[in-house]
Write a protein that holds these residues in place. Structure first.
Motif, short mmCIF file in Angstrom:
data_model
loop_
_atom_site.label_atom_id
_atom_site.label_comp_id
_atom_site.label_asym_id
_atom_site.label_seq_id
_atom_site.Cartn_x
_atom_site.Cartn_y
_atom_site.Cartn_z
N ILE A 131 0.96 -0.89 0.12
CA ILE A 131 0.51 -0.22 0.44
C ILE A 131 1.03 1.04 0.31
N ASP A 132 1.69 1.53 1.25
CA ASP A 132 2.87 2.54 0.80
C ASP A 132 3.60 2.33 -0.28
N GLY A 133 4.58 1.16 -0.77
CA GLY A 133 4.60 1.86 -2.64
C GLY A 133 3.43 2.23 -3.32
N TYR A 134 2.24 2.13 -3.55
CA TYR A 134 1.59 3.11 -4.70
C TYR A 134 0.82 3.85 -4.04
N ILE A 135 0.77 4.05 -2.60
CA ILE A 135 0.82 5.43 -2.52
C ILE A 135 2.48 6.82 -3.06
N GLN A 136 2.97 5.68 -2.16
CA GLN A 136 4.44 6.75 -3.09
C GLN A 136 4.09 6.85 -5.02
N PHE A 137 3.80 5.85 -5.30
CA PHE A 137 3.89 6.04 -6.77
C PHE A 137 2.64 6.77 -7.49
N PHE A 138 1.71 7.04 -6.82
CA PHE A 138 -0.08 7.78 -7.58
C PHE A 138 0.44 9.11 -6.32
N SER A 139 1.24 9.04 -5.67
CA SER A 139 1.27 10.62 -5.03
C SER A 139 2.27 12.08 -4.99
N GLY A 140 3.89 10.41 -5.48
CA GLY A 140 4.68 10.96 -5.14
C GLY A 140 5.89 10.94 -4.06
N GLN A 141 5.29 10.91 -3.12
CA GLN A 141 5.77 10.54 -1.90
C GLN A 141 4.89 9.53 -0.75
N ILE A 143 4.00 7.56 2.84
CA ILE A 143 3.27 7.38 4.39
C ILE A 143 4.12 8.15 5.42
N LEU A 144 5.44 8.01 4.96
CA LEU A 144 6.76 8.99 5.65
C LEU A 144 7.33 10.29 5.19
N GLY A 145 6.54 9.79 3.89
CA GLY A 145 7.37 11.47 3.19
C GLY A 145 8.18 11.72 2.54
N PHE A 146 8.58 10.07 2.17
CA PHE A 146 10.00 9.90 1.32
C PHE A 146 9.61 10.12 0.07
N PRO A 147 10.28 11.02 -0.46
CA PRO A 147 9.87 11.41 -1.95
C PRO A 147 10.06 9.98 -3.54
N LYS A 148 9.79 9.87 -4.54
CA LYS A 148 10.27 9.11 -5.01
C LYS A 148 12.12 8.81 -5.41
N TYR A 149 12.83 8.97 -5.60
CA TYR A 149 14.19 8.32 -5.96
C TYR A 149 14.69 9.36 -7.16
N ARG A 150 13.97 8.84 -7.68
CA ARG A 150 13.55 8.77 -9.74
C ARG A 150 12.13 9.56 -9.95
N LEU A 151 11.89 9.62 -10.89
CA LEU A 151 10.25 9.74 -11.95
C LEU A 151 10.33 8.63 -12.06
N ASP A 152 11.16 7.00 -12.49
CA ASP A 152 10.69 5.69 -13.08
C ASP A 152 11.22 5.12 -12.13
N ARG A 153 11.69 5.18 -10.30
CA ARG A 153 11.71 4.23 -9.92
C ARG A 153 11.31 4.76 -8.84
N ILE A 154 10.63 3.42 -7.64
CA ILE A 154 9.77 3.85 -6.29
C ILE A 154 10.45 2.97 -5.64
N SER A 155 10.80 3.22 -4.31
CA SER A 155 11.26 2.70 -3.16
C SER A 155 10.74 2.18 -2.33
N GLY A 156 9.77 3.01 -1.86
CA GLY A 156 8.42 2.75 -0.59
C GLY A 156 9.53 3.64 0.58
N PHE A 157 9.56 2.38 1.51
CA PHE A 157 10.37 3.16 2.92
C PHE A 157 11.48 2.48 2.76
N PHE A 158 12.04 2.09 1.51
CA PHE A 158 13.43 2.56 1.94
C PHE A 158 14.09 3.06 1.26
#
Length: 220
Positions: A131-141, A143-158
């Motif tokens: 769920i956290d990964g999808y939130i970052q993908f769609f919103s850009g960050q 639930i902890l406020g970590f932004p996408k590392y790159r536009l084409d990559r998501i990292s979630g809690f990591f």
């Protein structure tokens, strides 16, 4: 009376190990420190049980001997390499993972079966990570406020470690195995986790880790 006291102590030890094992998947998300501590504690419990109970038969098993031979092969390879100073600690401490595998097996054998709480905690952990990964993908960050590392990559809690896909790839087979193991006892959880596994596969693709995605497809 002494036997009863030993059984009570053993049950307390088993409960502690079950709790540690249950939170290990979540600890892996938080970083290496807590997860390494959990693995080492379970291994220490296992060694103490062998020494106190004099259960040295495990050391004679073929699988244990194969692991031991492989471990010495790693050391021999290290001694004949030019990266000894960089990798010595990792290689010499690698044997604890073999002991950890035997410790988990022994724990389940004493319990009579795999504990359901491990299954439920694992399901909840993966659900939150997905769920956290999808939130970052769609919103850009996330639930902890970590932004996408790159536009084409998501990292979630990591955060800045791009290992979300590889984490899911390595943890999903355990969830799949436990889901099949408990499928006759938890029908609702069975279908929920099948959906969760498929959602994880899509998230691995969205994470940008193509090799992890292809391996996930092979697993499915």
């Amino acid at each position: 009376k002494k036997v009863k006291q030993m059984n009570v102590k053993a049950s307390y030890g088993d409960q502690i190990q079950l709790i540690l094992l249950s939170i290990l998947p979540a600890a892996l998300v938080s970083g290496p420190l807590i997860s390494e501590l959990i693995v080492n504690l379970i291994v220490i419990f296992f060694i103490i049980e062998i020494l106190i109970g004099k259960k040295f038969s495990v050391l004679k098993e073929n699988l244990f001997l194969y692991f031991t031979l492989f471990y010495f092969f790693l050391i021999f390879s290290l001694l004949n390499s030019d990266i000894f100073s960089k990798s010595a600690l990792n290689v010499f401490s690698y044997f604890r993972f073999f002991l950890f595998a035997f410790a988990v097996r022994a724990l389940f054998q004493r319990q009579g079966s795999i504990n359901k709480y491990i299954y439920y905690v694992l399901s909840i952990t993966i659900f939150i990570v997905v769920i956290d990964g999808y939130i970052q993908f769609f919103s850009g960050q996330n639930i902890l406020g970590f932004p996408k590392y790159r536009l084409d990559r998501i990292s979630g809690f990591f955060n800045d470690d791009l290992i979300l896909g590889s984490y899911l790839l390595r943890i999903i087979p355990i969830l799949l195995g436990l889901t099949l193991f408990f499928k006759d006892k938890t029908k609702i959880t069975f279908y929920f986790n099948l959906l969760l596994i498929l959602s994880s596969a899509l998230l691995i693709f969205l994470s940008g880790e193509i090799s992890s995605f292809l391996l996930m497809m092979l697993l499915i």
